[in-house]
Design a protein around this motif. Structure first.
Motif, short mmCIF file in Angstrom:
data_model
loop_
_atom_site.label_atom_id
_atom_site.label_comp_id
_atom_site.label_asym_id
_atom_site.label_seq_id
_atom_site.Cartn_x
_atom_site.Cartn_y
_atom_site.Cartn_z
N ASP A 1 0.83 -1.21 0.00
CA ASP A 1 0.00 0.00 0.00
C ASP A 1 0.86 1.25 0.00
OD1 ASP A 1 -2.41 -1.30 -0.07
OD2 ASP A 1 -2.66 -1.36 2.11
N SER B 1 2.63 1.73 -3.38
CA SER B 1 1.71 2.25 -4.40
C SER B 1 1.59 3.77 -4.30
CB SER B 1 0.32 1.62 -4.24
OG SER B 1 0.39 0.22 -4.34
N LYS B 2 1.48 4.26 -3.07
CA LYS B 2 1.35 5.70 -2.86
C LYS B 2 2.67 6.42 -3.22
CE LYS B 2 -1.16 9.19 -1.37
NZ LYS B 2 -0.25 10.31 -1.61
N ASP C 1 2.82 9.29 -6.09
CA ASP C 1 3.32 10.65 -5.81
C ASP C 1 4.53 10.99 -6.66
OD1 ASP C 1 1.34 10.93 -3.92
OD2 ASP C 1 2.62 10.45 -2.21
N LEU D 1 -6.14 4.40 -7.54
CA LEU D 1 -5.76 5.77 -7.18
C LEU D 1 -5.98 6.75 -8.32
CD1 LEU D 1 -2.43 5.04 -5.22
CD2 LEU D 1 -4.54 5.96 -4.26
#
Length: 325
Positions: free
Chosen positions: A131, A134-135, A139, A167
């Motif tokens: 998780d 992925s962020k 970004d 996302l």
């Protein structure tokens, strides 16, 4: 490696063969008489660079080492996101990523490449959860203008891609099953045979590694990372296959290799197709000429227009004869 880079408290010391009081040049020549270049380098010279088995030639390794410099920024939650050059709206970028579980020996990594100069402007290496990774990818991609993002889709990589889709990342790499043919993101989302990400297989792995070696050999790639350089030093041919030595990693190498492959194949082919389409569209034109199909005596007959059209036809015949002549 960590001690040489000052990343831990170990003190690196090199003890060459000649520090032993009973070993002289005669001993060295006798000892190395039946040793290969690789064995001499590793056993006596404290040097992996001169090994004949490294995928990257020693001279090219020396060139890579000469470009190493500290990043401008070390950022991220673990300070493992290294940045050498910030986003510039006048350039195009490519982000390529390799995914690890986060609890093993391998690392999750990615590179950001400036496409016009093939310069590695940013690099990440760490062990975040899926998780979190992925962020981090989302970004980083948005920080570099929503650039094309290529994520290896083997194993858990597909989970990362699904999270990036959730996302709403706008520019994921898609390819056709079995052919690796690149398709645009807006097409890939609706095509049945298109899959997100890049598939590394026994067929594609040697191809992407060969492309990376070609870029480095021809000095078409600028690398600043000491982490990547150290992976190159232990990246060897083993039974005819390019891979890391036992207990070492090649995650950064494979991430960058995929970037070189995408840059030189998929993006180049796609660029040519765009140019072809532009040329076809530019060759089209609109004619404002009106053809009068009425004949004398019909309602709406325009005698002057008929005369102009007849004059135009005669001019065409005239110029046609000139051309043939």
């Amino acid at each position: 490696v960590g001690s040489v880079d000052g990343e831990n408290e170990f003190n690196p010391i090199k003890l060459m063969w000649d520090v032993h009081p009973e070993r002289d040049q005669a001993w060295f020549e006798k000892e190395t008489k039946n040793m290969s270049k690789r064995q001499i380098a590793q056993e006596l010279l404290c040097n992996f660079n001169t090994s004949g088995d490294t995928v990257i030639h020693p001279d090219d390794l020396a060139w890579v080492q000469g470009n190493i410099k500290d990043p401008l920024y070390r950022t991220g939650y673990d300070r493992n996101f290294w940045i050498w050059d910030k986003f510039d709206g006048n350039n195009q970028y490519l982000l390529t990523a390799d995914v690890a579980r986060g609890d093993g020996a391998d690392n999750s990594v990615f590179h950001v490449l400036k496409l016009n100069t093939m310069e590695v402007v940013a690099e990440y290496q760490g062990k975040p959860t899926l998780d979190m990774y992925s962020k981090i990818l989302f970004d980083a991609g948005m920080e570099y203008g929503g650039c094309l993002m290529v994520v290896e889709n083997n194993g858990i990589g597909i989970s990362i891609l699904e999270k990036l889709v959730d996302l709403g990342y706008p520019n994921l790499y898609y390819s056709m099953k079995s052919t690796h043919e690149f398709v645009e993101a807006h097409q890939g989302e609706t095509m049945e045979r298109a899959i997100p990400g890049f598939t590394t297989s026994t067929k594609t792995r040697p191809l992407v590694v060969a492309k990376l070696e070609e870029f480095i050999r021809n000095k078409m790639l600028t690398i600043y990372s000491s982490r990547l350089y150290h992976e190159f030093k232990t990246f060897i041919w083993h039974n005819g296959k390019p891979q890391a030595m036992r207990s070492y990693n090649d995650d950064l190498i494979m991430s960058l290799a995929i970037g070189c492959w995408i840059r030189d194949t998929a993006l180049q082919v796609n660029k040519r197709e765009v140019e072809y389409k532009k040329a076809m569209i530019n060759s089209m034109y609109k004619s404002n000429s009106v053809m009068n199909t009425t004949i004398k005596g019909m309602q709406g007959y325009n005698e002057k227009l008929q005369e102009k059209q007849q004059e135009f036809k005669e001019q065409l015949v005239h110029y046609s004869w000139i051309y043939k002549g």
